[in-house]
Design an enzyme around this catalytic site. Sequence first.
Site, PDB file in Angstrom:
ATOM      1  CD  GLN A  73      -1.059  -0.607   5.847  1.00  0.00           C
ATOM      2  OE1 GLN A  73      -0.212  -0.030   5.180  1.00  0.00           O
ATOM      3  NE2 GLN A  73      -0.720  -1.466   6.809  1.00  0.00           N
ATOM      4  CB  SER A  74      -2.722   6.964   6.387  1.00  0.00           C
ATOM      5  OG  SER A  74      -2.285   8.234   5.940  1.00  0.00           O
ATOM      6  CG  ASN A  75      -0.298   5.606   0.850  1.00  0.00           C
ATOM      7  OD1 ASN A  75       0.357   4.598   1.050  1.00  0.00           O
ATOM      8  ND2 ASN A  75      -1.449   5.593   0.197  1.00  0.00           N
TER       9      ASN A  75
END
Length: 323
Positions: A73-75
Amino acid sequence: MREIPRIQFAHLPTPIEVMPRLSEKLRGPKLLVKRDDQTGLGFGGNKTRKLEFLLAEARFQAAKTLITEGAVQSNHCRQTAAAAARFGFACTLVLTGERPNRSNGNLLLDNLFGAELVFTNSEDAEATMHKVFQEKQSQGKNPYLIPLGGSTPTGAVGYVYAMRELMEQGCNPDWILFATGSGGTQAGLMVGARLFGIRGKILGISVSKPGVDLEKGAADLATKVADFLGEKMSFDSTQMLINSDYTGKGYGIMGEAEREAISLFAKTEGLLLDPVYTGRAAAGMIDLIRKGFFKPSETVLFWHTGGTPALFADDYQQNLEGV
Ligand SMILES: *Cc1c(COP(=O)(O)O)cnc(C)c1O
């Protein structure tokens, strides 16, 4: 200060808003929020400021493919994929762990932006990324590698300029609080504060790493950033304020404190936080206010670094139902 090549695409300056209802609810100091969740690129966030400089460097090096890494879920990965699409680079993301059954939150967006996804499964992320880099290179795809969080001297310059922006907005709070992960934001803010005379204390709330590791890393990076800008400045760990009391059960694991922070911000200010970074940093800020850490006469600026698409990832979404 040396000018660093930049492609301007972030929506800047980001607004600064007052949070009177949250202050009142907490009987706390004056609270401000700097809206870097509104930097304008694919739902925004702090990586967009870094990417303005990283993409300029990639273009200068005639790169064709951007490669970076992060959590599922890396921004940072999502913003990199968006920037790549916008400026015509191919993009490969190395994501830790296994491919989830469903793609939602940031992962859905990575797909929409057309990024190629490589899951590490049980392999080491760094090693996988270097393998991917070599592959792209041998295929003539001119890769440009962006390390974790975009936290190189080039990337961190984004937050040096962010401090100039704050100065130009006439904002000089007593405290600046934000979520700190790989330390690039903190390093940039520290250099910028010295260059542009922002005197408030800069306090990073760690989302995962112990303070000592982060302080050293952020101080070393800040010294490199200054050098890159042609400024003679040095930083040591003791100058980096980092609080790692709020890391809970570890990176990305949302607990009661984050749930409460997300709920409070939403219900008092109509403002969304994310479960991994800003929710945790805000939980830290709320606890510090309750402990009387800030003087009632002080002004605290909460620097919102983005991350809200993760609210819609399965795990987090379920965890927030009914708060
Ligand atoms: C990456 C990220 C951070 C941390 O920034 P660093 O420069 O890596 O310390 C904070 N908040 C959000 C939402 C992020 O995506």
